[in-house]
Design an enzyme around this catalytic site. Sequence first.
Site, PDB file in Angstrom:
ATOM      1  N   ASN A  10      -0.487  20.896 -12.926  1.00 53.92           N
ATOM      2  CA  ASN A  10       0.151  20.548 -14.198  1.00 53.92           C
ATOM      3  C   ASN A  10       0.706  21.839 -14.789  1.00 53.92           C
ATOM      4  O   ASN A  10       0.053  22.886 -14.712  1.00 53.92           O
ATOM      5  CB  ASN A  10      -0.894  19.917 -15.118  1.00 53.92           C
ATOM      6  CG  ASN A  10      -0.310  19.424 -16.432  1.00 53.92           C
ATOM      7  OD1 ASN A  10       0.040  20.229 -17.286  1.00 53.92           O
ATOM      8  ND2 ASN A  10      -0.185  18.129 -16.573  1.00 53.92           N
ATOM      9  N   GLY A  22      -6.832  13.703  -9.769  1.00 54.82           N
ATOM     10  CA  GLY A  22      -6.101  13.610  -8.512  1.00 54.82           C
ATOM     11  C   GLY A  22      -6.265  14.830  -7.623  1.00 54.82           C
ATOM     12  O   GLY A  22      -7.382  15.345  -7.464  1.00 54.82           O
ATOM     13  N   VAL A  23      -5.164  15.287  -7.076  1.00 49.10           N
ATOM     14  CA  VAL A  23      -5.173  16.444  -6.180  1.00 49.10           C
ATOM     15  C   VAL A  23      -5.724  17.677  -6.903  1.00 49.10           C
ATOM     16  O   VAL A  23      -6.542  18.426  -6.364  1.00 49.10           O
ATOM     17  CB  VAL A  23      -3.737  16.735  -5.671  1.00 49.10           C
ATOM     18  CG1 VAL A  23      -3.664  18.065  -4.953  1.00 49.10           C
ATOM     19  CG2 VAL A  23      -3.266  15.605  -4.760  1.00 49.10           C
ATOM     20  N   ASP A  24      -5.273  17.881  -8.131  1.00 53.90           N
ATOM     21  CA  ASP A  24      -5.687  19.046  -8.923  1.00 53.90           C
ATOM     22  C   ASP A  24      -7.220  19.091  -9.059  1.00 53.90           C
ATOM     23  O   ASP A  24      -7.845  20.140  -8.843  1.00 53.90           O
ATOM     24  CB  ASP A  24      -5.026  18.936 -10.310  1.00 53.90           C
ATOM     25  CG  ASP A  24      -4.876  20.280 -11.005  1.00 53.90           C
ATOM     26  OD1 ASP A  24      -5.116  21.315 -10.359  1.00 53.90           O
ATOM     27  OD2 ASP A  24      -4.519  20.285 -12.195  1.00 53.90           O
ATOM     28  N   SER A  57       3.760  14.645  -7.294  1.00 51.79           N
ATOM     29  CA  SER A  57       4.337  13.773  -8.348  1.00 51.79           C
ATOM     30  C   SER A  57       4.180  12.266  -8.120  1.00 51.79           C
ATOM     31  O   SER A  57       4.559  11.485  -8.983  1.00 51.79           O
ATOM     32  CB  SER A  57       5.835  14.059  -8.588  1.00 51.79           C
ATOM     33  OG  SER A  57       5.986  15.228  -9.371  1.00 51.79           O
ATOM     34  N   THR A  58       3.637  11.860  -6.969  1.00 51.20           N
ATOM     35  CA  THR A  58       3.610  10.414  -6.682  1.00 51.20           C
ATOM     36  C   THR A  58       2.333   9.719  -7.154  1.00 51.20           C
ATOM     37  O   THR A  58       2.137   8.541  -6.889  1.00 51.20           O
ATOM     38  CB  THR A  58       3.779  10.131  -5.170  1.00 51.20           C
ATOM     39  OG1 THR A  58       2.625  10.634  -4.475  1.00 51.20           O
ATOM     40  CG2 THR A  58       5.040  10.764  -4.632  1.00 51.20           C
ATOM     41  N   GLY A  59       1.477  10.466  -7.864  1.00 49.14           N
ATOM     42  CA  GLY A  59       0.257   9.864  -8.404  1.00 49.14           C
ATOM     43  C   GLY A  59       0.418   9.624  -9.889  1.00 49.14           C
ATOM     44  O   GLY A  59       1.230   8.798 -10.320  1.00 49.14           O
TER      45      GLY A  59
HETATM   46  P1  ADP Z   1       0.794  14.127  -9.603  1.00 51.13           P
HETATM   47  O1  ADP Z   1       0.150  14.387 -10.956  1.00 51.13           O
HETATM   48  O2  ADP Z   1       1.696  15.257  -9.167  1.00 51.13           O
HETATM   49  O3  ADP Z   1       1.431  12.786  -9.527  1.00 51.13           O
HETATM   50  P2  ADP Z   1      -1.671  13.302  -8.244  1.00 51.13           P
HETATM   51  O4  ADP Z   1      -2.756  14.247  -7.928  1.00 51.13           O
HETATM   52  O5  ADP Z   1      -1.906  12.295  -9.312  1.00 51.13           O
HETATM   53  O6  ADP Z   1      -0.391  14.215  -8.542  1.00 51.13           O
HETATM   54  O7  ADP Z   1      -1.257  12.517  -6.935  1.00 51.13           O
HETATM   55  C1  ADP Z   1      -0.300  12.895  -5.995  1.00 51.13           C
HETATM   56  C2  ADP Z   1      -0.530  12.175  -4.688  1.00 51.13           C
HETATM   57  O8  ADP Z   1      -1.626  12.740  -4.000  1.00 51.13           O
HETATM   58  C3  ADP Z   1      -0.843  10.692  -4.821  1.00 51.13           C
HETATM   59  O9  ADP Z   1       0.027  10.000  -3.973  1.00 51.13           O
HETATM   60  C4  ADP Z   1      -2.286  10.532  -4.354  1.00 51.13           C
HETATM   61  O10 ADP Z   1      -2.459   9.366  -3.573  1.00 51.13           O
HETATM   62  C5  ADP Z   1      -2.487  11.741  -3.483  1.00 51.13           C
HETATM   63  N1  ADP Z   1      -3.873  12.298  -3.540  1.00 51.13           N
HETATM   64  C6  ADP Z   1      -4.832  12.099  -4.466  1.00 51.13           C
HETATM   65  N2  ADP Z   1      -5.944  12.792  -4.180  1.00 51.13           N
HETATM   66  C7  ADP Z   1      -5.670  13.473  -3.025  1.00 51.13           C
HETATM   67  C8  ADP Z   1      -6.417  14.363  -2.181  1.00 51.13           C
HETATM   68  N3  ADP Z   1      -7.668  14.712  -2.466  1.00 51.13           N
HETATM   69  N4  ADP Z   1      -5.799  14.852  -1.072  1.00 51.13           N
HETATM   70  C9  ADP Z   1      -4.518  14.519  -0.771  1.00 51.13           C
HETATM   71  N5  ADP Z   1      -3.774  13.686  -1.516  1.00 51.13           N
HETATM   72  C10 ADP Z   1      -4.333  13.160  -2.615  1.00 51.13           C
END
Ligand code: ADP
Length: 174
Positions: free
Chosen positions: A23, A31-33, A124-126
């Site tokens: 972010n 999510g990923v972060d 960005s896809t989450g």
């Molecule tokens: P953003 O805020 O950029 O949209 P998110 O973290 O919400 O990022 O999600 C981005 C993508 O990563 C989503 O499509 C989600 O399915 C995927 N994702 C979520 N957790 C993980 C993980 N631990 N490893 C890889 N991909 C993930």
Amino acid sequence: MKIRIERGDITKMETEAVVNAANAVFIGGGGVDGAIHRAAGPELAKACAKFPRNKAGEWCPTGEARTTPAFGIKPAKWVIHTAGPDCREMGVEEAKPLLAKCYRSCMEEAVKVGAKSIAFPAISTGIFGFPKELAPAIAVKEARAFLAAHPELEVVFCCFGERDAACYTAELGA
Ligand code: ADP
């Protein structure tokens, strides 16, 4: 060209650099972060906090990238943080070039630090709501263009779920 799909968690990728879907303002979220910060440990947030913030309070403005050590994430050496466009705040057409810039910025950082391989989540896809079906075309186009000039780099697209994997497979023709 060294481009491939890997199923699973971004924190488990075996590349030298892993990308965090960060972010622009906040450090560590969901999510990923969240997964990246949990796996790396508290040193990661401290390292992110050292980057100067702009007038908008952003440590990593949308489309840019910042590199830190990977700390507890192994065997990666670096986490490359990028803030993707937030489709809750802008339209998809406006978001597209910013998403492309994220991929470019991360690969530029990877080459700058000397990483031989980089794994991307679907930025960005989450939470940020960029359409999952449209993102791989942008990611793959940028990777192909970049690798044409930097054939030494390997790019991995980390697909967390079935749907991500299907979208990337359709795009790569694998
Ligand atoms: P953003 O805020 O950029 O949209 P998110 O973290 O919400 O990022 O999600 C981005 C993508 O990563 C989503 O499509 C989600 O399915 C995927 N994702 C979520 N957790 C993980 C993980 N631990 N490893 C890889 N991909 C993930």
